[in-house]
Motif scaffolding. Structure first.
Motif, mmCIF file in Angstrom:
data_model
loop_
_atom_site.group_PDB
_atom_site.id
_atom_site.type_symbol
_atom_site.label_atom_id
_atom_site.label_comp_id
_atom_site.label_asym_id
_atom_site.label_seq_id
_atom_site.Cartn_x
_atom_site.Cartn_y
_atom_site.Cartn_z
ATOM 1 N N SER A 252 -14.408 -41.573 87.135
ATOM 2 C CA SER A 252 -13.449 -40.860 86.681
ATOM 3 C C SER A 252 -13.532 -39.320 86.523
ATOM 4 N N GLY A 253 -12.802 -38.541 86.218
ATOM 5 C CA GLY A 253 -12.700 -37.370 86.005
ATOM 6 C C GLY A 253 -13.997 -37.032 85.053
ATOM 7 N N MET A 254 -14.000 -37.668 84.098
ATOM 8 C CA MET A 254 -15.101 -37.204 82.816
ATOM 9 C C MET A 254 -16.476 -37.756 83.585
ATOM 10 N N TYR B 140 -10.117 -29.220 78.769
ATOM 11 C CA TYR B 140 -9.698 -30.576 78.173
ATOM 12 C C TYR B 140 -10.595 -31.164 77.166
ATOM 13 N N GLU C 75 -11.631 -24.173 83.232
ATOM 14 C CA GLU C 75 -10.657 -24.860 83.688
ATOM 15 C C GLU C 75 -9.585 -24.074 83.885
ATOM 16 N N ASN D 191 -5.428 -27.032 80.222
ATOM 17 C CA ASN D 191 -4.361 -28.102 79.672
ATOM 18 C C ASN D 191 -4.460 -27.966 78.010
ATOM 19 N N ASP E 199 -12.974 -26.976 86.325
ATOM 20 C CA ASP E 199 -12.243 -28.091 86.487
ATOM 21 C C ASP E 199 -10.965 -27.583 86.845
ATOM 22 N N THR F 245 -8.354 -29.680 88.070
ATOM 23 C CA THR F 245 -7.466 -30.638 88.167
ATOM 24 C C THR F 245 -5.838 -30.341 88.301
ATOM 25 N N SER G 178 -10.384 -34.269 87.920
ATOM 26 C CA SER G 178 -10.051 -35.734 87.521
ATOM 27 C C SER G 178 -8.909 -36.225 88.816
ATOM 28 N N THR H 49 -7.808 -39.077 89.015
ATOM 29 C CA THR H 49 -6.637 -39.763 88.409
ATOM 30 C C THR H 49 -5.478 -39.049 88.685
ATOM 31 N N LYS H 50 -5.434 -37.679 88.458
ATOM 32 C CA LYS H 50 -4.247 -36.853 88.608
ATOM 33 C C LYS H 50 -3.766 -36.797 89.760
ATOM 34 N N ALA I 268 -10.447 -42.016 88.909
ATOM 35 C CA ALA I 268 -11.704 -41.414 89.615
ATOM 36 C C ALA I 268 -11.965 -39.770 89.304
#
Ligand SMILES: Cc1ncc(COP(=O)(O)O)c(C=O)c1O
Length: 390
Positions: free
Chosen positions: A83-85, A109, A151, A155, A180, A182, A202, A204-205, A215
């Motif tokens: 995951s991103g985390m 985030y 970041e 976000n 980050d 993302t 992340s 996932t995005k 992921a």
């Protein structure tokens, strides 16, 4: 000229997203890598010490996706995690230990903020947050600072910080800068070219891009990436081979998708600017954005997220989300479908209204992850939902 163009470092992201992981392709080998859904692999001989084991990040699907992300980011190496985390946590745990210190942007985030404020202190690591508008990075750095964490864009206020002065400061003091990225994706931002030591996504995005996987990735010099992956051997957040394969498939269309996200978000932001129900439209591609100049200089596209502040406050935002017909009211971002959420109910739910306002997130704040649907359909949908609250 043509051969120069064909060297890996000159290839465009669209080409790298499709071919970036390829090594030898003997006749008969598949065009699309097979899914290696196996936890472990045969040894060459009983004395073979090499351990191919899918928790270790050396499953072929994990390796392929890492190679492709490294090609896209222009870094020596990259590794994929669950995951991103997991990527953020393993990176911070790998690079810090008891007595160490982190300097972080105050615009991160929510879960990253919690990791820094609640979890790392339990590992003996302290963090000082710096508001990028106020500055004070140099004063925040201590002899025991190991990491500066930022970041880009952040976000949900989509601010874009110029990392170059931080990179210069970090170089002087032997500190690593982690970013980050993302919201940008490697298509809109080549963070390594700005001197960032480790890039985190992340996946996932945008990298996965279809809201169907979780992921994360880290990209940077081989030695750093290896340290992070070694930490993941102990904590265990390996990326499942099937998910790695899905992520690789998402990467094949990354640039094509990002171009449409960029274009659609720009059209949406321009169309909504000046709408009578909206107090503010926030998009780095608009000249009204506080960091428009920095974003235009450092990024090749402004991304797919547009935030708006409704004049009618939280009640209007609730009504707006309920009235949408194509866009979907749901958390997350970066998928092909437009996803709309309110930070006061999601990432910033733990803060008071005053604390949110101080961060530029009043109650009418709505984050729109603009998808790749037809832009005119999306604009029509958003406009009809705004009529309900106007
Ligand atoms: C900027 C950013 N970083 C990291 C994460 C965490 O990613 P994941 O949900 O894949 O763990 C998110 C999730 O929303 C995010 O928006």
């Amino acid at each position: 000229m043509s051969n120069e163009r064909l060297s890996a470092s000159n290839l465009g992201p669209a080409t790298l997203g499709i071919h970036g992981e390829e090594t030898d392709s003997p006749p008969g080998s598949p065009i699309v890598p097979p899914i290696m859904q196996s936890a472990t692999f045969h040894w060459a001989s009983p004395a073979d010490g090499e351990l191919i084991y899918s928790r270790f990040g050396n499953n072929p699907n994990q390796v392929e996706v890492g190679r492709k992300v490294a090609a896209l980011e222009g870094t020596e190496a990259a590794g994929a995690l669950a995951s991103g985390m997991a990527a953020t946590a393993m990176a911070l745990l790998a690079l810090t230990g008891v007595g160490d210190h982190v300097v972080a942007s105050s615009r991160l985030y929510g879960a990253t903020q919690k990791l820094l404020t609640l979890e790392l202190p339990r590992r003996g690591v302290d963090t000082t947050f710096v508001d990028p508008d106020e500055g004070g990075w140099e004063e925040a750095v201590r002899p025991e600072t190991r990491v500066i964490f930022i970041e880009m864009p952040d976000n949900p206020t989509l601010r874009v910080l110029d990392p170059r002065p931080l990179v210069a400061l970090a170089r002087e003091r032997g500190i690593k800068v982690l970013c980050d990225a993302t919201f940008a994706s490697p298509v809109n931002l080549r963070a390594a070219s700005l001197g960032i030591d480790m890039i985190i996504h992340s996946a996932t995005k945008y990298l996965g891009g279809h809201s169907d996987l979780i992921a994360g990735v880290v990209a940077g010099p081989q030695a750093l990436v290896s340290e992070v992956i070694a930490m993941s051997h102990l904590y265990g957040p390996a990326l499942d081979p099937h998910t790695a394969w899905l992520l690789d498939r998402g990467l094949r269309t990354l640039e094509a998708r990002i171009q449409v996200h960029n274009q659609n978000a720009l059209e949406v932001s321009e169309r909504l600017s000046g709408h009578s129900a909206i107090g503010r439209v926030i998009y780095p591609g608009l000249p009204s954005h506080p960091d428009h100049k920095v974003a235009a200089e450092l990024m090749t596209g402004f991304g797919g997220v547009v935030s708006i502040v409704l004049k009618g406050g939280g009640a209007a935002a609730d009504q707006f989300l309920s009235a949408l017909k194509i866009a979907v009211a749901a958390p997350s971002l970066g998928g092909v479908e437009t996803l709309v959420s309110q930070p006061r109910h999601t990432s910033h739910a733990g803060l008071t209204q005053e604390e949110r306002e101080a961060q530029g997130i009043p109650d009418g704040f709505v984050r729109i992850s603009v998808g790749i649907e037809n832009s005119q359909d999306l604009i029509a949908d958003i406009e009809q939902a705004l009529e309900v609250v106007d």
